[in-house]
Design an enzyme around this catalytic site. Sequence first.
Site, PDB file in Angstrom:
ATOM      1  N   SER A 133      31.056  -3.387  14.526  1.00 14.63           N
ATOM      2  CA  SER A 133      29.531  -4.495  14.774  1.00 14.63           C
ATOM      3  C   SER A 133      29.446  -4.787  16.718  1.00 14.63           C
ATOM      4  O   SER A 133      31.224  -5.180  17.497  1.00 14.63           O
ATOM      5  CB  SER A 133      29.138  -6.251  14.539  1.00 14.63           C
ATOM      6  OG  SER A 133      27.660  -6.598  15.321  1.00 14.63           O
TER       7      SER A 133
ATOM      8  N   TYR B 277      31.220 -14.920  12.222  1.00 18.29           N
ATOM      9  CA  TYR B 277      30.099 -13.503  11.036  1.00 18.29           C
ATOM     10  C   TYR B 277      30.641 -12.204  12.897  1.00 18.29           C
ATOM     11  O   TYR B 277      31.572 -11.463  12.362  1.00 18.29           O
ATOM     12  CB  TYR B 277      28.582 -13.002  11.938  1.00 18.29           C
ATOM     13  CG  TYR B 277      28.648 -11.323  12.176  1.00 18.29           C
ATOM     14  CD1 TYR B 277      28.773 -10.528  10.159  1.00 18.29           C
ATOM     15  CD2 TYR B 277      28.072 -10.531  12.975  1.00 18.29           C
ATOM     16  CE1 TYR B 277      28.254  -9.306  10.236  1.00 18.29           C
ATOM     17  CE2 TYR B 277      27.586  -9.187  12.683  1.00 18.29           C
ATOM     18  CZ  TYR B 277      27.281  -8.604  11.586  1.00 18.29           C
ATOM     19  OH  TYR B 277      27.017  -7.498  11.537  1.00 18.29           O
TER      20      TYR B 277
HETATM   21  P1  NDP Z   1      22.547  -3.821   4.678  1.00 18.36           P
HETATM   22  O1  NDP Z   1      22.327  -5.326   4.206  1.00 18.36           O
HETATM   23  O2  NDP Z   1      21.189  -2.739   4.523  1.00 18.36           O
HETATM   24  O3  NDP Z   1      23.415  -3.000   4.297  1.00 18.36           O
HETATM   25  C1  NDP Z   1      24.862  -3.849   3.589  1.00 18.36           C
HETATM   26  C2  NDP Z   1      25.212  -3.144   2.106  1.00 18.36           C
HETATM   27  O4  NDP Z   1      26.332  -3.510   2.353  1.00 18.36           O
HETATM   28  C3  NDP Z   1      24.038  -3.117   1.452  1.00 18.36           C
HETATM   29  O5  NDP Z   1      24.216  -1.834   0.334  1.00 18.36           O
HETATM   30  C4  NDP Z   1      25.077  -3.950   0.423  1.00 18.36           C
HETATM   31  O6  NDP Z   1      25.064  -3.109  -1.248  1.00 18.36           O
HETATM   32  C5  NDP Z   1      26.971  -3.518   1.064  1.00 18.36           C
HETATM   33  N1  NDP Z   1      27.598  -5.237   0.140  1.00 18.36           N
HETATM   34  C6  NDP Z   1      26.765  -6.322   1.060  1.00 18.36           C
HETATM   35  N2  NDP Z   1      28.080  -6.860  -0.686  1.00 18.36           N
HETATM   36  C7  NDP Z   1      29.209  -6.038  -1.102  1.00 18.36           C
HETATM   37  C8  NDP Z   1      29.974  -6.171  -1.730  1.00 18.36           C
HETATM   38  N3  NDP Z   1      30.484  -6.920  -2.171  1.00 18.36           N
HETATM   39  N4  NDP Z   1      30.854  -4.676  -2.176  1.00 18.36           N
HETATM   40  C9  NDP Z   1      29.618  -3.504  -1.859  1.00 18.36           C
HETATM   41  N5  NDP Z   1      29.162  -3.716  -1.139  1.00 18.36           N
HETATM   42  C10 NDP Z   1      28.632  -4.164  -1.097  1.00 18.36           C
HETATM   43  O7  NDP Z   1      22.745  -3.570   6.326  1.00 18.36           O
HETATM   44  P2  NDP Z   1      23.163  -2.855   7.274  1.00 18.36           P
HETATM   45  O8  NDP Z   1      22.677  -1.982   6.898  1.00 18.36           O
HETATM   46  O9  NDP Z   1      22.597  -3.487   8.497  1.00 18.36           O
HETATM   47  O10 NDP Z   1      24.855  -3.264   6.996  1.00 18.36           O
HETATM   48  C11 NDP Z   1      25.656  -1.960   7.206  1.00 18.36           C
HETATM   49  C12 NDP Z   1      26.902  -2.641   7.503  1.00 18.36           C
HETATM   50  O11 NDP Z   1      26.689  -2.811   9.556  1.00 18.36           O
HETATM   51  C13 NDP Z   1      28.019  -3.514   7.827  1.00 18.36           C
HETATM   52  O12 NDP Z   1      28.774  -3.772   7.667  1.00 18.36           O
HETATM   53  C14 NDP Z   1      26.398  -4.963   9.214  1.00 18.36           C
HETATM   54  O13 NDP Z   1      27.767  -5.936   9.338  1.00 18.36           O
HETATM   55  C15 NDP Z   1      27.122  -4.262  10.043  1.00 18.36           C
HETATM   56  N6  NDP Z   1      26.312  -3.827  11.360  1.00 18.36           N
HETATM   57  C16 NDP Z   1      25.251  -3.840  11.448  1.00 18.36           C
HETATM   58  C17 NDP Z   1      24.218  -4.203  12.426  1.00 18.36           C
HETATM   59  C18 NDP Z   1      21.965  -4.204  12.150  1.00 18.36           C
HETATM   60  O14 NDP Z   1      22.105  -4.412  13.068  1.00 18.36           O
HETATM   61  N7  NDP Z   1      21.548  -3.612  11.373  1.00 18.36           N
HETATM   62  C19 NDP Z   1      24.882  -4.620  13.897  1.00 18.36           C
HETATM   63  C20 NDP Z   1      25.701  -4.248  13.661  1.00 18.36           C
HETATM   64  C21 NDP Z   1      26.727  -4.144  12.532  1.00 18.36           C
HETATM   65  P3  NDP Z   1      24.755  -3.852  -2.155  1.00 18.36           P
HETATM   66  O15 NDP Z   1      24.096  -5.829  -2.146  1.00 18.36           O
HETATM   67  O16 NDP Z   1      24.522  -3.073  -3.611  1.00 18.36           O
HETATM   68  O17 NDP Z   1      26.331  -4.178  -3.044  1.00 18.36           O
END
Ligand code: NDP
Length: 241
Positions: A139, A152
């Site tokens: 991030s 975070y």
């Molecule tokens: P979302 O919430 O849309 O996606 C998060 C994903 O992580 C989901 O598919 C969720 O799937 C999965 N997840 C959460 N917990 C678990 C677990 N225990 N095991 C497996 N999968 C898990 O958010 P983003 O797409 O934004 O996030 C993706 C990445 O991008 C993250 O690492 C986030 O920190 C990073 N990020 C996002 C930013 C933003 O502005 N959106 C900016 C910077 C970084 P499920 O719940 O089905 O398990």
Amino acid sequence: MGQKIVLVTGASSGIGAATAERLAADGHHVVLGARRRERLDEVVGRIVAVGGSGQAVDLDVTDADAHRAVVDAVVAEHGRLDVLVANAGVMPLSRLDAGRVDEWRHMVDVNVLGLLHGIAAALPHFTERGVGHLVTVASIGAHEVPPTSAVYSGTKFAAWAITEGLRVESPAGIRVTTVCPGVTTSELADHITDPHARDAMVAYRASAIPASSIAASIAFAVGQPPEVDVNEIIVRPAAQR
Ligand code: NDP
């Protein structure tokens, strides 16, 4: 560039789903892991509908044994794992003085230990072949610490450091890329429970760029020839300060 076997964690929404769709469109076979199976099946459905190759697997990255079993099953079925996109993450922001210890633990479990579990699962296979690629979705929080983001950002600084550590410890065939997105449209902020952090996020998210923008950066890194390792990509919305 031939077809690669790619595992994307957290592929049920947001950046992970967009990345799976983009890499499948680029001709790779994508294994999509997360906990919400029905959402994974929807993404696989979209991939297959346009002629791509993908499959869904149940994966909770906080379970080291489960992560290892998923990677081992991919290698057993396809003969190899070329790329692990360690994307799963959570962001329940709050100020430190809110004392939300359970949410701190959850962020460490998913964002730090989940990444380490992926490395523990994939690295033996990468090492055996002398080839592999870890793409860590960190991030912009790996570079800055806005208010409410102490824990975070701490997890994302850790993800950055762990990924860099793998790079310096690995032979040339094993590549690492840390992708640091700025604010991106996804479901990430939906799980913020702290009212102060939720309010602060509303204005911040107005400049969000689509998840496909981050997927394009990941596809760029994955598509490089074997002698080229894109170590880090920072992608902010042009309007983000
Ligand atoms: P979302 O919430 O849309 O996606 C998060 C994903 O992580 C989901 O598919 C969720 O799937 C999965 N997840 C959460 N917990 C678990 C677990 N225990 N095991 C497996 N999968 C898990 O958010 P983003 O797409 O934004 O996030 C993706 C990445 O991008 C993250 O690492 C986030 O920190 C990073 N990020 C996002 C930013 C933003 O502005 N959106 C900016 C910077 C970084 P499920 O719940 O089905 O398990």
